[in-house]
Design a protein around this motif. Structure first.
Motif, PDB file in Angstrom:
ATOM      1  N   HIS A  47     -37.564 -60.101  -0.417  1.00 48.90           N
ATOM      2  CA  HIS A  47     -37.087 -58.739  -0.471  1.00 48.90           C
ATOM      3  C   HIS A  47     -36.953 -57.500   0.993  1.00 48.90           C
ATOM      4  O   HIS A  47     -36.205 -56.769   0.620  1.00 48.90           O
ATOM      5  CB  HIS A  47     -38.172 -57.781  -1.263  1.00 48.90           C
ATOM      6  CG  HIS A  47     -38.625 -58.706  -3.244  1.00 48.90           C
ATOM      7  ND1 HIS A  47     -37.647 -58.409  -3.177  1.00 48.90           N
ATOM      8  CD2 HIS A  47     -39.578 -58.685  -3.204  1.00 48.90           C
ATOM      9  CE1 HIS A  47     -37.812 -59.035  -4.643  1.00 48.90           C
ATOM     10  NE2 HIS A  47     -39.256 -59.040  -4.214  1.00 48.90           N
ATOM     11  N   ASP A  50     -32.975 -57.116   1.507  1.00 51.02           N
ATOM     12  CA  ASP A  50     -32.253 -56.155   0.633  1.00 51.02           C
ATOM     13  C   ASP A  50     -33.111 -54.754   0.973  1.00 51.02           C
ATOM     14  O   ASP A  50     -32.305 -53.982   1.225  1.00 51.02           O
ATOM     15  CB  ASP A  50     -32.753 -56.899  -0.738  1.00 51.02           C
ATOM     16  CG  ASP A  50     -31.057 -57.827  -0.647  1.00 51.02           C
ATOM     17  OD1 ASP A  50     -30.370 -57.825  -0.252  1.00 51.02           O
ATOM     18  OD2 ASP A  50     -32.360 -58.007  -1.991  1.00 51.02           O
ATOM     19  N   TYR A  51     -33.600 -54.478   1.269  1.00 50.14           N
ATOM     20  CA  TYR A  51     -34.364 -53.515   1.601  1.00 50.14           C
ATOM     21  C   TYR A  51     -33.566 -53.085   3.528  1.00 50.14           C
ATOM     22  O   TYR A  51     -33.962 -51.654   3.666  1.00 50.14           O
ATOM     23  CB  TYR A  51     -35.817 -53.374   1.726  1.00 50.14           C
ATOM     24  CG  TYR A  51     -36.997 -52.292   2.873  1.00 50.14           C
ATOM     25  CD1 TYR A  51     -37.297 -51.074   1.433  1.00 50.14           C
ATOM     26  CD2 TYR A  51     -36.582 -51.918   3.861  1.00 50.14           C
ATOM     27  CE1 TYR A  51     -37.655 -49.762   1.293  1.00 50.14           C
ATOM     28  CE2 TYR A  51     -38.003 -50.848   4.106  1.00 50.14           C
ATOM     29  CZ  TYR A  51     -37.842 -49.764   3.503  1.00 50.14           C
ATOM     30  OH  TYR A  51     -38.504 -48.665   3.763  1.00 50.14           O
ATOM     31  N   ARG A  53     -31.040 -53.566   4.142  1.00 53.92           N
ATOM     32  CA  ARG A  53     -29.641 -53.342   4.124  1.00 53.92           C
ATOM     33  C   ARG A  53     -29.285 -51.823   3.405  1.00 53.92           C
ATOM     34  O   ARG A  53     -28.877 -50.707   3.654  1.00 53.92           O
ATOM     35  CB  ARG A  53     -28.767 -54.157   3.334  1.00 53.92           C
ATOM     36  CG  ARG A  53     -28.567 -55.519   4.101  1.00 53.92           C
ATOM     37  CD  ARG A  53     -28.070 -56.609   3.717  1.00 53.92           C
ATOM     38  NE  ARG A  53     -27.858 -57.884   4.388  1.00 53.92           N
ATOM     39  CZ  ARG A  53     -28.698 -58.905   3.858  1.00 53.92           C
ATOM     40  NH1 ARG A  53     -29.272 -58.745   2.991  1.00 53.92           N
ATOM     41  NH2 ARG A  53     -28.362 -60.076   4.599  1.00 53.92           N
TER      42      ARG A  53
END
Length: 83
Positions: A47, A50-51, A53
């Motif tokens: 994760h 994505d975190y 970004r």
């Protein structure tokens, strides 16, 4: 291992799970363009890309370097937002 990573290498395997995200956030806040870092993990950081970004849109490029099974790592490259 830190050749090519002027911002350094952070081996998150050496830190408690409760403190890892705070350490990553503090590091990202201090990075300047050209100061790539390598984040090293014991397990796949499913994760975190994505975190990063989502929390820091258009500020960092995140690229997988090692993809397991024993070592996983991500290169975080600060983008020059002044251009």
């Amino acid at each position: 291992m830190d050749g090519g990573y002027p911002g350094g290498v952070i081996d998150l395997r050496l830190h408690r799970p409760q403190t890892r995200l705070m350490l990553v956030e503090q590091t990202l806040a201090a990075l300047q363009p050209g100061e790539d870092i390598l984040l090293v993990f014991r397990e796949r950081p499913a994760h975190l890309p994505d975190y990063i970004r989502a929390q820091y849109p258009d500020r960092f490029e995140v690229t997988a370097v090692d993809t397991g099974p024993e070592v996983w790592s991500l290169r975080v490259h600060p983008l020059d937002t002044d251009t």
